[in-house]
Design an enzyme around this catalytic site. Structure first.
Site, mmCIF file in Angstrom:
data_model
loop_
_atom_site.group_PDB
_atom_site.id
_atom_site.type_symbol
_atom_site.label_atom_id
_atom_site.label_comp_id
_atom_site.label_asym_id
_atom_site.label_seq_id
_atom_site.Cartn_x
_atom_site.Cartn_y
_atom_site.Cartn_z
ATOM 1 N N GLU A 180 3.352 67.550 -16.800
ATOM 2 C CA GLU A 180 4.309 67.369 -17.911
ATOM 3 C C GLU A 180 5.093 66.098 -17.584
ATOM 4 O O GLU A 180 6.025 66.134 -16.768
ATOM 5 C CB GLU A 180 5.251 68.577 -18.010
ATOM 6 C CG GLU A 180 4.550 69.909 -18.258
ATOM 7 C CD GLU A 180 4.086 70.089 -19.692
ATOM 8 O OE1 GLU A 180 4.218 69.144 -20.493
ATOM 9 O OE2 GLU A 180 3.569 71.166 -20.011
ATOM 10 N N CYS A 208 12.742 64.254 -21.993
ATOM 11 C CA CYS A 208 11.405 63.680 -22.147
ATOM 12 C C CYS A 208 11.070 63.488 -23.628
ATOM 13 O O CYS A 208 10.328 62.572 -23.971
ATOM 14 C CB CYS A 208 10.378 64.549 -21.456
ATOM 15 S SG CYS A 208 10.508 66.273 -21.948
HETATM 16 P P1 NAD Z 1 10.725 62.445 -10.904
HETATM 17 O O1 NAD Z 1 9.304 62.182 -11.228
HETATM 18 O O2 NAD Z 1 11.484 61.426 -10.175
HETATM 19 O O3 NAD Z 1 10.842 63.790 -10.025
HETATM 20 C C1 NAD Z 1 10.341 65.034 -10.466
HETATM 21 C C2 NAD Z 1 10.153 65.951 -9.256
HETATM 22 O O4 NAD Z 1 9.121 65.417 -8.422
HETATM 23 C C3 NAD Z 1 11.396 66.089 -8.367
HETATM 24 O O5 NAD Z 1 11.484 67.410 -7.900
HETATM 25 C C4 NAD Z 1 11.090 65.129 -7.240
HETATM 26 O O6 NAD Z 1 11.783 65.443 -6.047
HETATM 27 C C5 NAD Z 1 9.583 65.332 -7.087
HETATM 28 N N1 NAD Z 1 8.870 64.230 -6.411
HETATM 29 C C6 NAD Z 1 9.235 62.930 -6.304
HETATM 30 N N2 NAD Z 1 8.310 62.240 -5.575
HETATM 31 C C7 NAD Z 1 7.334 63.122 -5.245
HETATM 32 C C8 NAD Z 1 6.111 63.019 -4.527
HETATM 33 N N3 NAD Z 1 5.703 61.875 -3.994
HETATM 34 N N4 NAD Z 1 5.366 64.132 -4.388
HETATM 35 C C9 NAD Z 1 5.752 65.316 -4.929
HETATM 36 N N5 NAD Z 1 6.902 65.474 -5.617
HETATM 37 C C10 NAD Z 1 7.683 64.404 -5.786
HETATM 38 O O7 NAD Z 1 11.422 62.827 -12.271
HETATM 39 P P2 NAD Z 1 12.947 63.131 -12.589
HETATM 40 O O8 NAD Z 1 13.732 61.871 -12.452
HETATM 41 O O9 NAD Z 1 13.415 64.340 -11.844
HETATM 42 O O10 NAD Z 1 12.836 63.555 -14.127
HETATM 43 C C11 NAD Z 1 12.738 62.632 -15.153
HETATM 44 C C12 NAD Z 1 11.305 62.433 -15.608
HETATM 45 O O11 NAD Z 1 10.728 63.688 -15.964
HETATM 46 C C13 NAD Z 1 11.180 61.564 -16.843
HETATM 47 O O12 NAD Z 1 10.104 60.684 -16.701
HETATM 48 C C14 NAD Z 1 10.909 62.581 -17.945
HETATM 49 O O13 NAD Z 1 10.277 62.032 -19.071
HETATM 50 C C15 NAD Z 1 10.094 63.591 -17.240
HETATM 51 N N6 NAD Z 1 10.148 64.906 -17.889
HETATM 52 C C16 NAD Z 1 9.051 65.362 -18.546
HETATM 53 C C17 NAD Z 1 9.093 66.595 -19.208
HETATM 54 C C18 NAD Z 1 7.918 67.151 -19.966
HETATM 55 O O14 NAD Z 1 7.965 68.304 -20.337
HETATM 56 N N7 NAD Z 1 6.875 66.382 -20.208
HETATM 57 C C19 NAD Z 1 10.270 67.349 -19.160
HETATM 58 C C20 NAD Z 1 11.359 66.838 -18.466
HETATM 59 C C21 NAD Z 1 11.283 65.628 -17.829
#
Ligand code: NAD
Length: 518
Positions: A239, A273
């Protein structure tokens, strides 16, 4: 061991600090998950449903105390925490309880044109759905309760255990998810939490011995999570980010569309998102739309909306995010855009950035094409339906979108041609709260589903059982091979696939004799 220190981005006050989970503990955590999952799946269905009903009651009766943690960690207004985090969670819990009785029901598999033959052979097939086992949930901070809770409750309803890694920006909310399941009487190890940074804890969890990884976050990190998950061939649900278009047709109800845009662009300070990031307005209503939209946005009050119910927009999550918005506005202007309103950080104490709209930009510019995780929208005009659809679809993202028109047939026709997992006619963003509807993206917005039947399908193994009463001694295709077997196989191809039914009377008795072992 890393210490996670969490500040409120609205007030800059310390929320709390806690140790991250030692990575060496992950195998033990998973062992506990497996034991708890076995215990959970062995409980009678009625008892499991009662537990999830209690979970729903617990969340509903603790809305304020859970919302408080969400608001402290994200700075969002209390009403947004209740509407978007808590109500979506409750909707997912209610849907899960409702669907549980039918989730595990065996279902017959048909054989199509082969049905008569299979009946004659006394064979049947069915699917016995069963839990996957352990589901890892890697969650973002923007809806730190709503997203992981709704994913967890569906995973648990489908008989699985969950290991949740919340964002380091929202660790205390992650712990609230676990607390709710414990309060409802779920086994201790059924929903566990791993605290830590993504590159350590998230990476370790994605590559560990789990049965699915549900990742919600940015596209860039999604790629890393897939690379980690591939080591064990762990299936993934992705997602990811979005750049949602809103298409306003000439016959749209402009007051409603502009009010929707003011909410859809700036809810959660644009850190959703499915926030509207591109508005395409028919040239005939461009000017009045801009005026109504600007007027609606001017009434949005910025601040920390825990105690003040009139606050309509909170802060960004960090100063880095504010700097990113400043850079995106500067780049938009450099590429020819004009700031219609906003465009700056405020002089308030927290990480606040003004609601911002950019006009006069090219479709190819960064502000139209790259993800903006904050309160900036680009507004462009179009002339024809075909052009509007082409502009809306001209993006590497395809998460959701909306079309606004008073002609519903035209709206449906446009929505059906727009990219994205969900496209709404005359509404925006809120279907995440309708847990029975599927949620998922295409292209750089990811793949797979959470929510809806499609979401449950990814949380259950469609275990196929094929039953043969053993009417015949052997199969046509078993050993020993020989000339006769070859002839019969070729004959069956001619009858079955070339329609040479006239040969059946001579061939089928020979097939039967061979299968009887004579
Ligand atoms: P992010 O990608 O920075 O982090 C998401 C999660 O992944 C966090 O728990 C983070 O600690 C973890 N993470 C980071 N690096 C990692 C790695 N190398 N391996 C495994 N896990 C890792 O996102 P964010 O800043 O928390 O959230 C914002 C983003 O999420 C935006 O791009 C938004 O569009 C997206 N989002 C998508 C949806 C959807 O339903 N499609 C919903 C909400 C947010």
């Amino acid at each position: 061991m890393e210490r996670i220190v969490k500040y409120n981005p609205a007030t800059l006050e310390l929320v709390g600090e806690l140790d991250s989970t030692p990575l060496n503990d992950i195998p033990l955590i998973l062992q506990r998950s497996r034991a708890a999952q076995a215990e959970w799946a062995a409980r009678p269905l009625a008892e499991r449903r009662r537990t999830l009903k209690r979970l729903q009651e617990h969340v509903a009766s603790n809305v304020d105390s859970i919302a408080k943690v969400v608001c402290q960690e994200t700075g969002k207004p209390r009403v947004e925490a209740i509407n978007a985090d808590l109500m979506t969670s409750l909707s997912a819990a209610m849907y899960s309880v409702e669907r549980m009785p039918s989730l595990f029901r065996p279902r017959a598999v048909g054989f199509g044109k082969l049905s008569i033959m299979m009946r004659y052979l006394r064979r049947h097939s069915y699917i016995q759905p069963r839990p996957l086992g352990v589901v890892a949930i890697i969650a973002p901070w923007n809806y730190p309760f709503g997203i992981p809770f709704s994913q967890a409750v569906m995973a648990v309803a489908a008989g699985n255990a969950v290991v949740l890694k919340p964002s380091p920006e929202a660790p205390f909310t992650g712990l609230e998810v676990r607390k709710a399941f414990i309060a409802a009487g779920a086994p201790e190890g059924l929903v566990q939490v791993v605290i830590g940074n993504g590159s350590d804890a998230g990476n370790a969890l994605a590559s560990s011995d789990v049965d699915r990884v549900i990742f919600t976050g940015s596209t860039e990190v999604g790629r890393k999570v897939m690379a980690a998950a591939v080591q064990r061939l762990n299936p993934v649900t992705m997602e990811l980010g979005g750049k949602d278009p809103m298409v306003v047709m000439g016959d749209a109800d402009l007051p409603r569309a502009s009010a929707a845009a003011a909410w859809g662009c700036y809810v959660n300070a644009g850190q959703t998102c499915v926030c509207i990031k591109r508005i395409y307005v028919h040239e005939s209503v461009y000017q009045p739309f801009l005026e109504m939209f600007s007027e609606s946005v001017s009434r949005i009050k910025l601040g920390y909306g825990w105690d003040d119910p009139e606050v309509g927009m909170g802060p960004l999550i960090s100063d880095r995010a504010v700097k990113d918005m400043e850079a995106q506005v500067a780049r938009a202007v450099e590429q020819g855009g004009t700031v219609l309103f906003g465009g700056r950080r405020t002089d308030m104490k927290g990480h606040f950035f003004e609601p911002t709209a950019i006009v006069d930009v090219e479709q190819s510019s960064d502000i139209v094409q790259k993800e903006t995780f904050g309160p900036i929208v680009a507004i462009l005009r179009f002339r024809t339906d075909v052009e509007a659809i082409a502009l809306a679809n001209d993006s590497s993202y395809a998460l959701s979108g909306s079309v606004w028109t008073s002609d519903l047939a035209r709206g449906r026709s446009i929505a059906e041609r727009m990219s994205g997992g969900t496209v709404s006619v005359n509404n925006v963003g809120y279907t995440f709260g309708l847990a029975s509807t599927p949620w998922g993206g295409r292209k750089d917005s990811g793949f797979g589903y959470t929510h809806g039947e499609e979401g449950f399908a990814e949380l259950l193994e469609p275990h196929h059982v094929h039953v043969d009463r053993g009417r015949f001694a052997r199969e046509l295709w078993w050993h020993p091979y020989g000339r006769e077997g070859l002839e019969l196989s070729k004959g069956l191809v001619d009858i079955g696939f070339l329609g040479q039914y006239g040969r059946a009377a001579a061939l089928l008795p020979r097939v039967r004799r061979r299968m009887k072992g004579r």
